[in-house]
Every structure is written in C-alpha cells, then in structure tokens.
Design a protein around this motif. Structure first.
Motif, PDB file in Angstrom:
ATOM      1  N   LYS A 135      -0.402   1.242  10.168  1.00  0.00           N
ATOM      2  CA  LYS A 135      -1.638   1.381   9.398  1.00  0.00           C
ATOM      3  C   LYS A 135      -1.438   2.348   8.234  1.00  0.00           C
ATOM      4  O   LYS A 135      -1.883   2.089   7.108  1.00  0.00           O
ATOM      5  CB  LYS A 135      -2.762   1.877  10.314  1.00  0.00           C
ATOM      6  CG  LYS A 135      -4.117   1.948   9.647  1.00  0.00           C
ATOM      7  CD  LYS A 135      -5.193   2.362  10.637  1.00  0.00           C
ATOM      8  CE  LYS A 135      -6.559   2.431   9.954  1.00  0.00           C
ATOM      9  NZ  LYS A 135      -7.621   2.848  10.910  1.00  0.00           N
ATOM     10  N   ALA A 136      -0.743   3.470   8.535  1.00  0.00           N
ATOM     11  CA  ALA A 136      -0.474   4.443   7.473  1.00  0.00           C
ATOM     12  C   ALA A 136       0.436   3.842   6.401  1.00  0.00           C
ATOM     13  O   ALA A 136       0.226   4.036   5.204  1.00  0.00           O
ATOM     14  CB  ALA A 136       0.161   5.700   8.069  1.00  0.00           C
ATOM     15  N   ASN A 137       1.460   3.080   6.863  1.00  0.00           N
ATOM     16  CA  ASN A 137       2.363   2.440   5.901  1.00  0.00           C
ATOM     17  C   ASN A 137       1.635   1.401   5.057  1.00  0.00           C
ATOM     18  O   ASN A 137       1.899   1.271   3.856  1.00  0.00           O
ATOM     19  CB  ASN A 137       3.539   1.788   6.629  1.00  0.00           C
ATOM     20  CG  ASN A 137       4.497   2.806   7.221  1.00  0.00           C
ATOM     21  OD1 ASN A 137       4.566   3.942   6.743  1.00  0.00           O
ATOM     22  ND2 ASN A 137       5.225   2.423   8.250  1.00  0.00           N
ATOM     23  N   ALA A 138       0.730   0.651   5.705  1.00  0.00           N
ATOM     24  CA  ALA A 138      -0.041  -0.348   4.959  1.00  0.00           C
ATOM     25  C   ALA A 138      -0.902   0.328   3.897  1.00  0.00           C
ATOM     26  O   ALA A 138      -1.014  -0.160   2.771  1.00  0.00           O
ATOM     27  CB  ALA A 138      -0.909  -1.156   5.922  1.00  0.00           C
ATOM     28  N   GLU A 139      -1.467   1.457   4.259  1.00  0.00           N
ATOM     29  CA  GLU A 139      -2.280   2.196   3.294  1.00  0.00           C
ATOM     30  C   GLU A 139      -1.410   2.717   2.155  1.00  0.00           C
ATOM     31  O   GLU A 139      -1.800   2.646   0.973  1.00  0.00           O
ATOM     32  CB  GLU A 139      -2.985   3.358   3.996  1.00  0.00           C
ATOM     33  CG  GLU A 139      -3.935   4.144   3.100  1.00  0.00           C
ATOM     34  CD  GLU A 139      -5.101   3.333   2.608  1.00  0.00           C
ATOM     35  OE1 GLU A 139      -5.647   3.667   1.539  1.00  0.00           O
ATOM     36  OE2 GLU A 139      -5.462   2.347   3.279  1.00  0.00           O
ATOM     37  N   ASN A 140      -0.211   3.215   2.526  1.00  0.00           N
ATOM     38  CA  ASN A 140       0.716   3.680   1.485  1.00  0.00           C
ATOM     39  C   ASN A 140       1.147   2.535   0.572  1.00  0.00           C
ATOM     40  O   ASN A 140       1.275   2.709  -0.648  1.00  0.00           O
ATOM     41  CB  ASN A 140       1.947   4.325   2.131  1.00  0.00           C
ATOM     42  CG  ASN A 140       1.630   5.651   2.795  1.00  0.00           C
ATOM     43  OD1 ASN A 140       0.671   6.321   2.402  1.00  0.00           O
ATOM     44  ND2 ASN A 140       2.404   6.026   3.790  1.00  0.00           N
ATOM     45  N   ARG A 190      -0.599  -0.166  -0.067  1.00  0.00           N
ATOM     46  CA  ARG A 190      -1.728  -0.482  -0.951  1.00  0.00           C
ATOM     47  C   ARG A 190      -1.827   0.514  -2.098  1.00  0.00           C
ATOM     48  O   ARG A 190      -2.038   0.127  -3.263  1.00  0.00           O
ATOM     49  CB  ARG A 190      -3.029  -0.501  -0.148  1.00  0.00           C
ATOM     50  CG  ARG A 190      -3.243  -1.762   0.685  1.00  0.00           C
ATOM     51  CD  ARG A 190      -4.662  -1.835   1.199  1.00  0.00           C
ATOM     52  NE  ARG A 190      -4.937  -0.813   2.182  1.00  0.00           N
ATOM     53  CZ  ARG A 190      -4.763  -0.962   3.486  1.00  0.00           C
ATOM     54  NH1 ARG A 190      -4.310  -2.110   3.962  1.00  0.00           N
ATOM     55  NH2 ARG A 190      -5.035   0.016   4.330  1.00  0.00           N
ATOM     56  N   GLU A 191      -1.660   1.792  -1.763  1.00  0.00           N
ATOM     57  CA  GLU A 191      -1.735   2.811  -2.806  1.00  0.00           C
ATOM     58  C   GLU A 191      -0.578   2.654  -3.805  1.00  0.00           C
ATOM     59  O   GLU A 191      -0.779   2.749  -5.024  1.00  0.00           O
ATOM     60  CB  GLU A 191      -1.700   4.203  -2.174  1.00  0.00           C
ATOM     61  CG  GLU A 191      -2.938   4.531  -1.351  1.00  0.00           C
ATOM     62  CD  GLU A 191      -2.846   5.890  -0.676  1.00  0.00           C
ATOM     63  OE1 GLU A 191      -1.785   6.531  -0.811  1.00  0.00           O
ATOM     64  OE2 GLU A 191      -3.817   6.303  -0.022  1.00  0.00           O
TER      65      GLU A 191
END
Length: 289
Positions: free
Chosen positions: A106-111, A113-114
């Motif tokens: 989830k954190a990687n997906a957010e990264n 996206r950013e």
C-alpha cells in the motif's frame, strides 16, 4: 349405588401438599441412586467374580493394555495439539507477514502514485521547456539563411561568394551587412555543402528571401557558373527540419499543392483557395490527410 361423599377441605389440602412433595422426593431418590450406583455396581461385580471364579489376572492384563492404549492415545492427542499449536503460531506469523507486505504494498502504491504524478509534472515542465528552447532557437536563426549549390573553391571567401550571388539577384549589399558566413560540410549525396550566412539586419535577410524569384532570371558568373541550380532557404532548427521532411512526404500522399517555411515555421496549403495550415508538430501532419 350409595352416593359419593366429597372429601373434606382439610383432606383435600393434605392431598395437594403430598402431590407437591412427590417431585422433590423423586429428585432426592434419583440423586441418591446416582451417588450409590457406582458402589453398588462395584459390589455386584466383586460378588460376581467371587461366585464365578473369574480370572482377575486376565482382566487386569486387559485393563493394563487399555491403560497403555489410553496413554498412547493421550500422547498422540498431545502431539496433535502441539502440532496444531505450532501450525497456529506459524499461521499467525504468516498472517503478520502478509499484513506487513500489504502495508508495504500500500505504501509502495502510494509512492508510485506520487512519483507518477511527479514524473508527469516533470514531463509537462520538460515539454514546456523544450517548447521554449525550440522557440528561442528558432528566433536566434531569424537572420540566418542557407545558400545551396554554390561551387566550392580553394581558399574561398564565403562572404564574397554571397555578395556575388546577391549581385546576380539585383540585391546590393556590403560586407558590413554580413555578420558571419561559413561553408557547412557537405552531405554524402551532395557535391558541395551549403554556405550559412548570418546578416546584421533581419530586414536584409527578409529582402533576400522575398527576392529569391530573381534567381530564375539571373545570369551565371565566373564563380557561380550554374546559377539555376542555386537555391536559398531559411536556416531551420533540427526539429523543424525533420518535421519539414515528413511534411514533404505527407504533401505527396495527400495531394497538397503548397508547402513552404516562413520565419522558421512550416506552412501548407491544399490549393490556392484553401486555408493555410501551420505544421508545428507531427500531430499536425494528420490534418493534411
């Protein structure tokens, strides 16, 4: 028959009281029977064994075997319990790892996206910057022209050759009108390279461009023996030059009559009655279809 005599009220009350006490007596009796039943059964078994001379050693042996089996069964049950506990602990560990992986994902997906948004922002900025650099490069070439098919000479003066050609075109300039000039290396399929000349005044440059038709009536000279082969074009940026070559191919395919450049920009027209189309990128070539 003699008539029935109803019971007296006192007798009726006693009967009701007895009825209420009966269930309690029954419960107490059953409880005592349950408590005394094992001892009664044990006594009966002992009496039976004594009366029938039952072989107690065989019975003891069977009981011992049963106890061993029970112990083994208990050990197996404990082993299974331990295995289940071990599997449960491993499952919990696995679930914790999965949870951690999910959090990391989830954190990687957010990264991602950013970072994707940041990359898109950089791309947009890069495109804008590229456009500004292209425009700056185009404007920096506004005083420059290319003169093709002027024969190359030993120890030549490109400024003098430009003056001679312009004289044949009835354009009078001095050497002070030329900022600099040089001959570019020739291409593999060309006999000679073009002369690149930058003029001091954009007005002079534009006058030369508007007088190119004079080359058709110009006479040959000593240093320019075949003026009919000479042509003058704008000095385009590499991007614009590449786009011009593609536009020429599209012109043939689409049946356009006119294709030219003006101030470093590419223009096209289907026919003399059609509107002028400005070709700024490859997407604009589709409009020529």
């Amino acid at each position: 028959m003699p008539p029935k005599i109803p019971p007296k009220k006192s007798e009726q009350s006693e009967a009701d009281a007895i009825r209420k006490l009966l269930p309690r007596f029954e419960d107490e009796l059953l409880a005592r029977i349950k408590d005394d039943l094992p001892s009664i059964i044990n006594i009966c078994l002992q009496e039976l064994l004594k009366s029938r001379s039952y072989d107690t050693s065989k019975l003891q042996h069977s009981l011992d075997a049963i106890n061993v089996s029970i112990k083994e069964l208990n050990n197996d049950i404990q082993t299974v319990k331990h295995a289940q506990q071990f599997q449960s602990e491993k499952f919990d560990e696995l679930m914790n790892e999965i949870t951690q992986v999910q959090k990391m994902a989830k954190a990687n997906a957010e990264n991602i996206r950013e970072n994707t948004a940041l990359i898109n922002s950089y791309k947009e900025y890069s495109t804008q910057l590229e456009g500004k650099l292209e425009e700056f490069d185009r404007l920096s070439r506004m005083e420059i022209l290319e003169f093709h098919n002027i024969p190359e000479q030993e120890n030549e003066s490109t400024d003098s050759l430009i003056k001679e050609l312009l004289s044949l075109m009835n354009i009078d300039i001095s050497e002070n009108d030329i900022d600099y000039s040089f001959r570019r290396r020739k291409a593999k399929n060309k006999e000679t390279g073009p002369i690149i000349a930058k003029f001091i005044s954009r007005k002079t440059r534009n006058h030369i461009m508007s007088s190119r038709s004079n080359l058709k009536a110009a006479h040959n000279s000593i240093n320019i023996p075949d003026v009919s082969k000479v042509f003058v074009v704008e000095n385009l940026t590499p991007k614009a030059l590449n786009l011009l070559f593609k536009a020429k191919d599209q012109k043939k395919k689409s049946g356009y009559s006119f294709l030219w450049t003006r101030n470093g920009k590419i223009l096209a027209r289907k026919n003399s009655d059609a509107n002028i189309l400005v070709i700024e990128n490859e997407q604009d070539l589709v409009k020529m279809s």
